[in-house]
Motif scaffolding. Structure first.
Motif, PDB file in Angstrom:
ATOM      1  N   ILE A  67     -25.238  40.848  40.392  1.00 50.01           N
ATOM      2  CA  ILE A  67     -25.458  40.847  38.945  1.00 50.01           C
ATOM      3  C   ILE A  67     -26.857  40.333  38.635  1.00 50.01           C
ATOM      4  O   ILE A  67     -27.248  39.250  39.072  1.00 50.01           O
ATOM      5  CB  ILE A  67     -24.429  39.957  38.228  1.00 50.01           C
ATOM      6  N   HIS A  68     -27.600  41.112  37.866  1.00 51.65           N
ATOM      7  CA  HIS A  68     -28.891  40.662  37.354  1.00 51.65           C
ATOM      8  C   HIS A  68     -28.673  40.000  36.009  1.00 51.65           C
ATOM      9  O   HIS A  68     -28.005  40.542  35.136  1.00 51.65           O
ATOM     10  CB  HIS A  68     -29.849  41.843  37.195  1.00 51.65           C
ATOM     11  N   GLU A  69     -29.206  38.795  35.839  1.00 47.42           N
ATOM     12  CA  GLU A  69     -29.098  38.102  34.566  1.00 47.42           C
ATOM     13  C   GLU A  69     -30.457  37.576  34.151  1.00 47.42           C
ATOM     14  O   GLU A  69     -31.425  37.591  34.916  1.00 47.42           O
ATOM     15  CB  GLU A  69     -28.069  36.975  34.629  1.00 47.42           C
ATOM     16  N   SER A  70     -30.531  37.109  32.910  1.00 49.32           N
ATOM     17  CA  SER A  70     -31.785  36.628  32.357  1.00 49.32           C
ATOM     18  C   SER A  70     -31.512  35.403  31.504  1.00 49.32           C
ATOM     19  O   SER A  70     -30.430  35.274  30.919  1.00 49.32           O
ATOM     20  CB  SER A  70     -32.442  37.726  31.500  1.00 49.32           C
ATOM     21  N   MET A  71     -32.486  34.505  31.402  1.00 47.73           N
ATOM     22  CA  MET A  71     -32.344  33.335  30.545  1.00 47.73           C
ATOM     23  C   MET A  71     -32.834  33.603  29.125  1.00 47.73           C
ATOM     24  O   MET A  71     -32.892  32.713  28.304  1.00 47.73           O
ATOM     25  CB  MET A  71     -33.127  32.156  31.135  1.00 47.73           C
ATOM     26  N   ASP A  72     -33.177  34.850  28.802  1.00 46.94           N
ATOM     27  CA  ASP A  72     -33.735  35.154  27.489  1.00 46.94           C
ATOM     28  C   ASP A  72     -32.708  35.051  26.375  1.00 46.94           C
ATOM     29  O   ASP A  72     -33.053  34.779  25.225  1.00 46.94           O
ATOM     30  CB  ASP A  72     -34.337  36.566  27.486  1.00 46.94           C
ATOM     31  N   ALA A  73     -31.444  35.305  26.658  1.00 44.83           N
ATOM     32  CA  ALA A  73     -30.411  35.291  25.632  1.00 44.83           C
ATOM     33  C   ALA A  73     -29.075  34.980  26.270  1.00 44.83           C
ATOM     34  O   ALA A  73     -28.871  35.193  27.461  1.00 44.83           O
ATOM     35  CB  ALA A  73     -30.355  36.649  24.916  1.00 44.83           C
ATOM     36  N   TYR A  74     -28.141  34.452  25.465  1.00 44.68           N
ATOM     37  CA  TYR A  74     -26.807  34.155  25.968  1.00 44.68           C
ATOM     38  C   TYR A  74     -26.155  35.392  26.580  1.00 44.68           C
ATOM     39  O   TYR A  74     -25.453  35.309  27.580  1.00 44.68           O
ATOM     40  CB  TYR A  74     -25.919  33.655  24.827  1.00 44.68           C
ATOM     41  N   GLY A  75     -26.349  36.546  25.955  1.00 44.80           N
ATOM     42  CA  GLY A  75     -25.688  37.760  26.394  1.00 44.80           C
ATOM     43  C   GLY A  75     -26.123  38.241  27.759  1.00 44.80           C
ATOM     44  O   GLY A  75     -25.475  39.112  28.342  1.00 44.80           O
ATOM     45  N   ALA A  76     -27.217  37.703  28.302  1.00 41.47           N
ATOM     46  CA  ALA A  76     -27.715  38.134  29.603  1.00 41.47           C
ATOM     47  C   ALA A  76     -27.339  37.152  30.710  1.00 41.47           C
ATOM     48  O   ALA A  76     -27.889  37.199  31.793  1.00 41.47           O
ATOM     49  CB  ALA A  76     -29.230  38.293  29.549  1.00 41.47           C
ATOM     50  N   LEU A  77     -26.387  36.258  30.414  1.00 41.46           N
ATOM     51  CA  LEU A  77     -25.958  35.260  31.383  1.00 41.46           C
ATOM     52  C   LEU A  77     -24.484  35.439  31.723  1.00 41.46           C
ATOM     53  O   LEU A  77     -23.718  36.012  30.948  1.00 41.46           O
ATOM     54  CB  LEU A  77     -26.168  33.850  30.821  1.00 41.46           C
ATOM     55  N   ILE A  78     -24.099  34.946  32.885  1.00 41.20           N
ATOM     56  CA  ILE A  78     -22.697  34.937  33.282  1.00 41.20           C
ATOM     57  C   ILE A  78     -22.119  33.562  32.952  1.00 41.20           C
ATOM     58  O   ILE A  78     -22.703  32.539  33.292  1.00 41.20           O
ATOM     59  CB  ILE A  78     -22.550  35.211  34.787  1.00 41.20           C
ATOM     60  N   TRP A  79     -20.949  33.575  32.299  1.00 41.14           N
ATOM     61  CA  TRP A  79     -20.323  32.319  31.896  1.00 41.14           C
ATOM     62  C   TRP A  79     -19.001  32.140  32.627  1.00 41.14           C
ATOM     63  O   TRP A  79     -18.406  33.098  33.139  1.00 41.14           O
ATOM     64  CB  TRP A  79     -20.130  32.310  30.383  1.00 41.14           C
ATOM     65  N   PRO A  80     -18.499  30.910  32.699  1.00 43.58           N
ATOM     66  CA  PRO A  80     -17.309  30.617  33.500  1.00 43.58           C
ATOM     67  C   PRO A  80     -16.077  31.430  33.116  1.00 43.58           C
ATOM     68  O   PRO A  80     -15.251  31.740  33.970  1.00 43.58           O
ATOM     69  CB  PRO A  80     -17.075  29.119  33.246  1.00 43.58           C
ATOM     70  N   GLY A  81     -15.930  31.773  31.823  1.00 41.69           N
ATOM     71  CA  GLY A  81     -14.764  32.539  31.399  1.00 41.69           C
ATOM     72  C   GLY A  81     -14.673  33.889  32.082  1.00 41.69           C
ATOM     73  O   GLY A  81     -13.580  34.354  32.433  1.00 41.69           O
ATOM     74  N   ALA A  82     -15.821  34.546  32.280  1.00 39.07           N
ATOM     75  CA  ALA A  82     -15.821  35.848  32.944  1.00 39.07           C
ATOM     76  C   ALA A  82     -15.373  35.713  34.394  1.00 39.07           C
ATOM     77  O   ALA A  82     -14.575  36.524  34.901  1.00 39.07           O
ATOM     78  CB  ALA A  82     -17.213  36.479  32.878  1.00 39.07           C
ATOM     79  N   ILE A  83     -15.866  34.690  35.074  1.00 35.80           N
ATOM     80  CA  ILE A  83     -15.483  34.478  36.468  1.00 35.80           C
ATOM     81  C   ILE A  83     -13.991  34.143  36.562  1.00 35.80           C
ATOM     82  O   ILE A  83     -13.275  34.656  37.424  1.00 35.80           O
ATOM     83  CB  ILE A  83     -16.325  33.357  37.096  1.00 35.80           C
ATOM     84  N   ALA A  84     -13.511  33.292  35.655  1.00 36.81           N
ATOM     85  CA  ALA A  84     -12.097  32.911  35.667  1.00 36.81           C
ATOM     86  C   ALA A  84     -11.201  34.114  35.429  1.00 36.81           C
ATOM     87  O   ALA A  84     -10.168  34.276  36.090  1.00 36.81           O
ATOM     88  CB  ALA A  84     -11.849  31.842  34.600  1.00 36.81           C
ATOM     89  N   LEU A  85     -11.579  34.989  34.491  1.00 36.53           N
ATOM     90  CA  LEU A  85     -10.741  36.147  34.197  1.00 36.53           C
ATOM     91  C   LEU A  85     -10.798  37.173  35.327  1.00 36.53           C
ATOM     92  O   LEU A  85      -9.788  37.824  35.632  1.00 36.53           O
ATOM     93  CB  LEU A  85     -11.157  36.774  32.864  1.00 36.53           C
TER      94      LEU A  85
END
Length: 252
Positions: A67-85
């Motif tokens: 997964i490519h992510e960016s620190m530019d915006a919240y929407g470009a990051l992976i958060w714990p809820g996604a991993i948990a689900l």
């Protein structure tokens, strides 16, 4: 995820001066905590997950996922809820069978959850704000091409806006709606709930799966509204990480 503001922009505050001050302080502290959480992510799913700046690698559904992510915006990051689900879906395939099911993700962000749903055999539509879609599409295609039964779709969706026009029921009907870490400090919680109701309505037989880390009082308040709005069950809870996963259907 659907993220209406960049990391540095505060939430709008309403109420008395004292209330505004308290809410601003809570919002500012919350944003700082979430930014730190993104930068220093170490979680309970290791060694399946390891962190590298701008890129994360996972192993779900028998496949390596990059997964490519960016620190530019919240929407470009992976958060714990996604991993948990993702973990929940992989470990509970008899309870939640996605094979040949129509699945919609709201606030898909980097696309990790949608990718895992694809690898588990679902026909997936991943949605988010227009400025998130380029990176979302890149991650989806690079991780599902030649691996999934169906080619995932990516569609713009702003919570609460033009739902009847762009996603009329029953033409757009989904077996499952997925949402992960879509609740935090922002002004669109009412629109988020409206969107959930649009896709998970009486008679639709749609099941909604929502995972969220309960970081703030606003998250707990939304969870109460969510539970009163749907026939919901708390199917998983991880107290040490304040993570909850709800399974819900529409009330008749």
């Amino acid at each position: 995820m659907q993220r209406p503001t960049p990391i540095s922009q505060p939430t709008k505050i309403q109420g008395s001066d004292q209330e505004k001050g308290n809410q601003l302080m809570e919002a500012d502290e919350g944003l700082k905590a979430m930014a730190g959480e993104a930068l220093n992510r170490r979680n309970i799913w290791e060694p399946s997950v390891y962190f590298a700046l701008g890129k994360e690698s996972f192993h779900f559904a028998g496949q390596d996922i990059s997964i490519h992510e960016s620190m530019d915006a919240y929407g470009a990051l992976i958060w714990p809820g996604a991993i948990a689900l993702c973990q929940f879906l992989e470990n509970n395939q008899q309870q939640v069978n996605l094979l040949d099911k129509a699945v919609l993700e709201i606030g898909a962000g980097t696309g990790l959850l949608s990718i895992v749903a694809c690898l588990l055999g679902a026909w997936v539509t991943a949605t988010d704000l227009p400025d998130i879609l380029s990176n979302l599409t890149f991650n989806l295609l690079r991780n599902t091409k030649g691996r999934s039964r169906y080619t995932p779709q990516v569609v713009a969706l702003t919570w609460g806006q033009d739902l009847e026009r762009d996603f009329p029921f029953p033409s757009y009907h989904y077996d499952y709606v997925l949402a992960a870490d879509v609740v935090y400090h922002h002004d669109n919680l009412g629109q988020l709930l409206k969107t959930m109701h649009h896709f998970c309505r009486p008679g639709s037989r749609t099941t909604l799966l929502w995972a969220n880390k309960m970081r703030f009082q606003s998250d707990l308040s939304f969870a109460e509204r969510f539970q009163s709005s749907f026939n919901s069950t708390l199917v998983a809870e991880i107290p040490q990480t304040e993570m909850r996963i709800y399974k819900a259907t529409a009330k008749k």
